[in-house]
Scaffold this motif. Structure first.
Motif, PDB file in Angstrom:
ATOM      1  N   ARG A 170       1.097   3.899  -2.852  1.00  0.00           N
ATOM      2  CA  ARG A 170       0.758   5.324  -2.598  1.00  0.00           C
ATOM      3  C   ARG A 170       1.872   6.550  -3.059  1.00  0.00           C
ATOM      4  NH1 ARG A 170      -1.748   5.216   3.516  1.00  0.00           N
ATOM      5  NH2 ARG A 170      -3.624   4.328   3.003  1.00  0.00           N
ATOM      6  N   GLN A 171       3.022   5.849  -2.920  1.00  0.00           N
ATOM      7  CA  GLN A 171       4.199   6.556  -3.241  1.00  0.00           C
ATOM      8  C   GLN A 171       4.462   6.626  -4.982  1.00  0.00           C
ATOM      9  OE1 GLN A 171       8.008   4.698  -1.913  1.00  0.00           O
ATOM     10  NE2 GLN A 171       9.231   6.240  -3.074  1.00  0.00           N
ATOM     11  N   ILE A 172       3.928   5.498  -5.494  1.00  0.00           N
ATOM     12  CA  ILE A 172       4.107   5.542  -6.995  1.00  0.00           C
ATOM     13  C   ILE A 172       3.095   6.567  -7.671  1.00  0.00           C
ATOM     14  CG2 ILE A 172       3.280   4.372  -9.001  1.00  0.00           C
ATOM     15  CD1 ILE A 172       4.727   1.804  -7.633  1.00  0.00           C
ATOM     16  N   GLU A 173       1.586   6.611  -6.983  1.00  0.00           N
ATOM     17  CA  GLU A 173       0.633   7.500  -7.382  1.00  0.00           C
ATOM     18  C   GLU A 173       1.139   9.057  -6.875  1.00  0.00           C
ATOM     19  OE1 GLU A 173      -3.950   8.389  -6.432  1.00  0.00           O
ATOM     20  OE2 GLU A 173      -3.037   6.638  -5.209  1.00  0.00           O
ATOM     21  N   GLU A 174       1.959   9.192  -5.800  1.00  0.00           N
ATOM     22  CA  GLU A 174       2.306  10.679  -5.639  1.00  0.00           C
ATOM     23  C   GLU A 174       3.183  11.004  -6.644  1.00  0.00           C
ATOM     24  OE1 GLU A 174       3.465  10.669  -1.478  1.00  0.00           O
ATOM     25  OE2 GLU A 174       1.557  10.544  -0.556  1.00  0.00           O
ATOM     26  N   GLU A 175       4.204   9.992  -6.921  1.00  0.00           N
ATOM     27  CA  GLU A 175       5.163  10.426  -7.962  1.00  0.00           C
ATOM     28  C   GLU A 175       4.562  10.715  -9.004  1.00  0.00           C
ATOM     29  OE1 GLU A 175       8.092   7.205  -7.818  1.00  0.00           O
ATOM     30  OE2 GLU A 175       8.932   7.771  -6.052  1.00  0.00           O
ATOM     31  N   MET A 176       3.383  10.054  -9.635  1.00  0.00           N
ATOM     32  CA  MET A 176       2.716  10.100 -10.808  1.00  0.00           C
ATOM     33  C   MET A 176       2.188  11.503 -11.005  1.00  0.00           C
ATOM     34  SD  MET A 176       1.035   6.658 -11.612  1.00  0.00           S
ATOM     35  CE  MET A 176       2.360   5.098 -12.061  1.00  0.00           C
ATOM     36  N   MET A 177       1.654  11.902  -9.570  1.00  0.00           N
ATOM     37  CA  MET A 177       0.852  13.098  -9.766  1.00  0.00           C
ATOM     38  C   MET A 177       1.857  14.169  -9.399  1.00  0.00           C
ATOM     39  SD  MET A 177      -2.133  11.651  -7.238  1.00  0.00           S
ATOM     40  CE  MET A 177      -2.986  13.364  -7.146  1.00  0.00           C
ATOM     41  N   TYR A 178       2.765  14.176  -8.606  1.00  0.00           N
ATOM     42  CA  TYR A 178       3.510  15.531  -8.279  1.00  0.00           C
ATOM     43  C   TYR A 178       4.968  15.295  -8.691  1.00  0.00           C
ATOM     44  CZ  TYR A 178      -0.426  15.888  -5.229  1.00  0.00           C
ATOM     45  OH  TYR A 178      -1.685  16.183  -4.636  1.00  0.00           O
ATOM     46  N   GLY A 179       5.276  14.332  -9.359  1.00  0.00           N
ATOM     47  CA  GLY A 179       6.897  14.242  -9.698  1.00  0.00           C
ATOM     48  C   GLY A 179       7.645  13.556  -8.605  1.00  0.00           C
ATOM     49  N   SER A 180       8.570  12.957  -8.952  1.00  0.00           N
ATOM     50  CA  SER A 180       9.444  12.292  -7.845  1.00  0.00           C
ATOM     51  C   SER A 180      10.314  13.369  -7.332  1.00  0.00           C
ATOM     52  CB  SER A 180      10.121  11.205  -8.566  1.00  0.00           C
ATOM     53  OG  SER A 180      11.109  11.683  -9.652  1.00  0.00           O
ATOM     54  N   SER A 181      10.670  13.233  -6.195  1.00  0.00           N
ATOM     55  CA  SER A 181      11.666  14.245  -5.457  1.00  0.00           C
ATOM     56  C   SER A 181      12.974  13.778  -5.965  1.00  0.00           C
ATOM     57  CB  SER A 181      11.564  14.127  -4.014  1.00  0.00           C
ATOM     58  OG  SER A 181      11.613  12.803  -3.606  1.00  0.00           O
ATOM     59  N   PRO A 236      12.111  20.891 -21.044  1.00  0.00           N
ATOM     60  CA  PRO A 236      11.099  19.798 -20.338  1.00  0.00           C
ATOM     61  C   PRO A 236      11.601  19.329 -18.979  1.00  0.00           C
ATOM     62  CG  PRO A 236      12.495  19.058 -22.148  1.00  0.00           C
ATOM     63  CD  PRO A 236      12.786  20.381 -22.037  1.00  0.00           C
ATOM     64  N   ILE A 237      10.582  18.696 -18.317  1.00  0.00           N
ATOM     65  CA  ILE A 237      10.815  18.207 -16.953  1.00  0.00           C
ATOM     66  C   ILE A 237      11.030  16.749 -17.090  1.00  0.00           C
ATOM     67  CG2 ILE A 237       9.847  17.867 -14.630  1.00  0.00           C
ATOM     68  CD1 ILE A 237       8.233  20.378 -15.040  1.00  0.00           C
ATOM     69  N   ARG A 238      12.169  16.145 -16.492  1.00  0.00           N
ATOM     70  CA  ARG A 238      12.434  14.643 -16.514  1.00  0.00           C
ATOM     71  C   ARG A 238      11.651  14.062 -15.364  1.00  0.00           C
ATOM     72  NH1 ARG A 238      18.395  13.093 -17.095  1.00  0.00           N
ATOM     73  NH2 ARG A 238      18.088  13.962 -19.278  1.00  0.00           N
ATOM     74  N   THR A 239      10.559  13.187 -15.957  1.00  0.00           N
ATOM     75  CA  THR A 239       9.801  12.364 -14.681  1.00  0.00           C
ATOM     76  C   THR A 239       9.965  10.954 -15.169  1.00  0.00           C
ATOM     77  OG1 THR A 239       8.140  14.018 -15.308  1.00  0.00           O
ATOM     78  CG2 THR A 239       7.450  11.883 -14.176  1.00  0.00           C
ATOM     79  N   PRO A 240      10.644  10.209 -13.892  1.00  0.00           N
ATOM     80  CA  PRO A 240      11.029   8.834 -14.051  1.00  0.00           C
ATOM     81  C   PRO A 240       9.868   7.838 -14.135  1.00  0.00           C
ATOM     82  CG  PRO A 240      10.891   9.697 -11.848  1.00  0.00           C
ATOM     83  CD  PRO A 240      10.679  10.930 -12.400  1.00  0.00           C
ATOM     84  N   ILE A 241       9.891   6.817 -14.698  1.00  0.00           N
ATOM     85  CA  ILE A 241       8.879   5.861 -14.688  1.00  0.00           C
ATOM     86  C   ILE A 241       8.637   5.052 -13.648  1.00  0.00           C
ATOM     87  CG2 ILE A 241       8.368   3.723 -16.221  1.00  0.00           C
ATOM     88  CD1 ILE A 241      10.011   4.722 -18.625  1.00  0.00           C
ATOM     89  N   PRO A 242       7.519   4.903 -13.273  1.00  0.00           N
ATOM     90  CA  PRO A 242       7.215   4.257 -11.964  1.00  0.00           C
ATOM     91  C   PRO A 242       7.812   3.004 -11.674  1.00  0.00           C
ATOM     92  CG  PRO A 242       5.064   5.181 -12.748  1.00  0.00           C
ATOM     93  CD  PRO A 242       6.117   5.340 -13.925  1.00  0.00           C
ATOM     94  N   SER A 243       7.954   2.310 -12.816  1.00  0.00           N
ATOM     95  CA  SER A 243       8.766   0.748 -12.782  1.00  0.00           C
ATOM     96  C   SER A 243      10.004   1.010 -12.417  1.00  0.00           C
ATOM     97  CB  SER A 243       8.306  -0.065 -13.837  1.00  0.00           C
ATOM     98  OG  SER A 243       8.931   0.663 -15.062  1.00  0.00           O
ATOM     99  N   LEU A 255       0.815  -1.084   0.108  1.00  0.00           N
ATOM    100  CA  LEU A 255       0.178  -0.111   0.196  1.00  0.00           C
ATOM    101  C   LEU A 255       0.959   1.210  -0.022  1.00  0.00           C
ATOM    102  CD1 LEU A 255      -2.893   1.297   0.113  1.00  0.00           C
ATOM    103  CD2 LEU A 255      -2.665   1.121   2.771  1.00  0.00           C
ATOM    104  N   LYS A 256       1.710   1.223   0.835  1.00  0.00           N
ATOM    105  CA  LYS A 256       2.781   2.383   0.853  1.00  0.00           C
ATOM    106  C   LYS A 256       3.481   2.520  -0.562  1.00  0.00           C
ATOM    107  CE  LYS A 256       6.964   4.133   3.463  1.00  0.00           C
ATOM    108  NZ  LYS A 256       7.752   3.931   4.581  1.00  0.00           N
ATOM    109  N   LYS A 257       3.920   1.411  -1.209  1.00  0.00           N
ATOM    110  CA  LYS A 257       4.654   1.553  -2.375  1.00  0.00           C
ATOM    111  C   LYS A 257       3.441   2.289  -3.595  1.00  0.00           C
ATOM    112  CE  LYS A 257       7.111  -1.133  -5.708  1.00  0.00           C
ATOM    113  NZ  LYS A 257       7.642  -2.595  -6.147  1.00  0.00           N
TER     114      LYS A 257
END
Length: 580
Positions: free
Chosen positions: A470-481, A539-546, A466-468
């Motif tokens: 949520r983290q993936i969803e947050e990274e998808m929504m806000y970008g990875s830190s 452009p902003i570099r966004t990492p793929i969730p996988s 569940l934590k993983k």
């Protein structure tokens, strides 16, 4: 046997016959010479005849005398042969020797000499055997006097000459008797030393005549008979029994004194002052221990409440050691009474004694369960550490040690549980009731612990997932830190592969960004990659969730999950038959 006569052998008598012929010739010559002399003298024929008769008579007498002497010699030789033969036969019988064979071609003189020589040799052997027998009998008598044994019968008949085999048997008997004497002598010295030591420790002096002979008399005067050795061992055994009884009495008194000291909370100063009497078992020490116990018993009666509360503390400790349930503890109702009387104290004394005996009787079982609980707690602690990511940065090598210990415990726990299962079953057959731990049958308690452990692992796994997510969803929504790159690249951490680029203008609202991200990630990854940038900015570099984790971490996490699943399956199979 027919004895050959002298003169019967032609070869042997040839020279003697020549000498005889010469003697006859000499005699004839002498007679002729006498006749010539007589002829010259003119002696008449009658006187010549008389003189010739005198000569013949003289010669004949001389020859007859010589023949008689030789016949006498022959008779003596034949008599000696007969005597020697009889003596030889008697000696062969006495010495138990085979008869000698005589030479049939021997002369009388040679035969007599051979027989006489043999008789002399046999007489010498007889004397030597008698001397050796006498010496052996003297040694045997000395050993028999010392060992109180019967003398050895060397021969079947008294006074008979012993044979070589009998003398050899006598020598072997004396060697065995000497070895037995040495063994008994060593046993006597060792036993005597122990007896003297025991008497000194028991402060006891010799009372009977046998004890005085052992302790006070000269050691060489003690008879080493089997009866005396047995009596010696029996005396030592009696003294050791007395010693063990006094030791047991002292140990019992000391244990009671220690229990009373602890219950009455006697100061350390008093205990140190009494310390010299806590070692040994002399009469003085026993009297001091008895006086101390009486004093403490009186003090206990004067402080019943404090003593009862101290006993209750001991009872609680034993209940904990014996895994008593609340129901079993409440079955001893005096524990919860507040009326402190002598009867209540006696009930508590009886109960603490019963619990001590019960714990000592089943100590191996209780210690085994305690060992299992310690191993179980250690195993759970290692399982929790295995989920801690910070352990991978440890430089001391503890990670490998913990993993080996965890695997070892994972193998040891089922074996220990199987051993405890057998002991618990024997306990239940003996007491005809279930063995409870934490108010549960032991087997059910173990199965419940494994079940809770599996549920906890499943809960933690779901929380991680569940934590993983949520983290993936947050990274998808806000970008990875942005993450600081790890300095220890030599540990095998690899950088992610190619990442997809999403160009979003700064002026785009958050709602537009969310909708864009949702559309790009949940609809078609290819569409998000082929979409052109919305503005001219970088452009902003966004990492793929996988690819949010490095391949190294993904590998370790998968390996950890597999090992946990394997451990869960193994424990479930082991305790499939234990669940109630």
């Amino acid at each position: 046997m027919q004895v050959p006569e002298l003169g019967r052998r032609p070869g042997a008598m040839r020279k003697s016959e020549v000498l005889a012929d010469e003697s006859v010739a000499c005699l004839s010559q002498a007679l002729r010479h006498l006749h010539d002399i007589w002829e010259e003298i003119g002696i008449p024929e009658e006187q010549r005849l008389e003189r010739t008769q005198v000569v013949r008579k003289h010669v004949k007498g001389l020859l007859e005398m010589m023949v008689a002497e030789e016949e006498s010699l022959k008779g003596r030789l034949l008599q000696s042969i007969a005597v020697c033969r009889k003596r030889q036969a008697d000696l062969c019988k006495e010495l138990q020797l085979a008869p000698f064979e005589e030479d049939e071609e021997a002369t009388i003189l040679q035969l007599e000499k051979d027989l006489r020589t043999r008789v002399e040799v046999m007489l010498k052997q007889k004397r030597e055997r008698w001397q050796e027998l006498k010496a052996l009998q003297e040694r045997d008598q000395d050993l028999c006097d010392l060992l109180c044994a019967e003398p050895f019968a060397a021969t079947e008949e008294p006074g008979a000459v012993p044979s070589l085999a009998q003398l050899d048997a006598f020598r072997r008997h004396l060697a065995a008797l000497t070895a037995e004497k040495e063994r008994r002598w060593g046993e006597f010295l060792e036993t005597k030393q122990q007896i003297v030591q025991c008497m000194e420790e028991l402060e006891q002096s010799p009372e009977t005549s046998f004890e005085r002979d052992v302790v006070c008399e000269d050691e060489d005067a003690f008879c080493l008979s089997t009866e005396n050795i047995a009596a010696l061992k029996e005396l030592l055994q009696q003294l050791e029994i007395k010693k063990s009884q006094k030791e047991a009495l002292c140990e019992d008194l000391r244990s009671r004194v220690l229990v009373l000291w602890n219950r009455l909370q006697v100061p350390a100063e008093e205990r140190e002052a009494f310390a010299p009497y806590m070692v040994g078992f002399r009469s003085e020490i026993i009297n001091a221990l008895q006086r101390e116990e009486e004093r403490l018993e009186q003090l206990k009666r004067d402080n019943i409440q404090n003593v009862v509360e101290a006993i209750r503390g001991e009872l609680a400790s034993y209940w904990e050691k014996c895994f008593y349930s609340e129901q079993q503890r409440h079955s001893f109702s005096p524990y919860f009474q507040d009326d402190f009387t002598e009867e209540l104290l006696q009930q508590h004394d009886a109960e603490i004694l019963r619990m001590k005996q019960y714990y000592e009787a089943h100590q191996e079982l209780f210690e085994g369960i305690r060992k299992w609980e310690d191993s179980w707690r250690h195993f759970q602690e290692l399982e929790r550490k295995a989920l801690d990511p910070s352990r991978f940065t440890n430089r001391g090598g503890n990670l490998l040690k913990e993993e080996k210990l965890r695997v070892k415990l994972q193998k040891t726990l089922p074996k220990l549980e199987a051993e405890l299962q057998d002991r618990v079953e024997r306990w239940e057959q003996e007491h005809r009731e279930p063995f409870l731990v934490q108010e549960q049958p032991f087997l059910q308690y173990v199965a419940e612990q494994w079940r809770l452990h599996h549920l906890e692992k499943e809960r933690e796994r779901q929380e991680r997932q569940l934590k993983k997510s949520r983290q993936i969803e947050e990274e998808m929504m806000y970008g990875s830190s942005p993450r600081t790159p790890n300095k220890r690249r030599g540990m095998g951490l690899t950088t992610p592969g190619k990442v997809r680029k999403l160009n979003i203008t700064a002026s785009t609202p958050n709602t537009t960004m969310r909708s864009t991200l949702r559309g790009s990630l949940f609809n078609s990854p290819a569409a998000s990659v082929s979409r052109p940038p919305l503005s001219g900015r970088k452009p902003i570099r966004t990492p793929i969730p996988s690819a949010s984790k490095t391949p190294r971490y993904r590998h370790l996490e998968n390996k950890e999950n597999i090992s946990q699943l394997n451990g869960t399956a193994l424990s479930a199979r082991t305790f499939k038959g234990l669940q109630i």
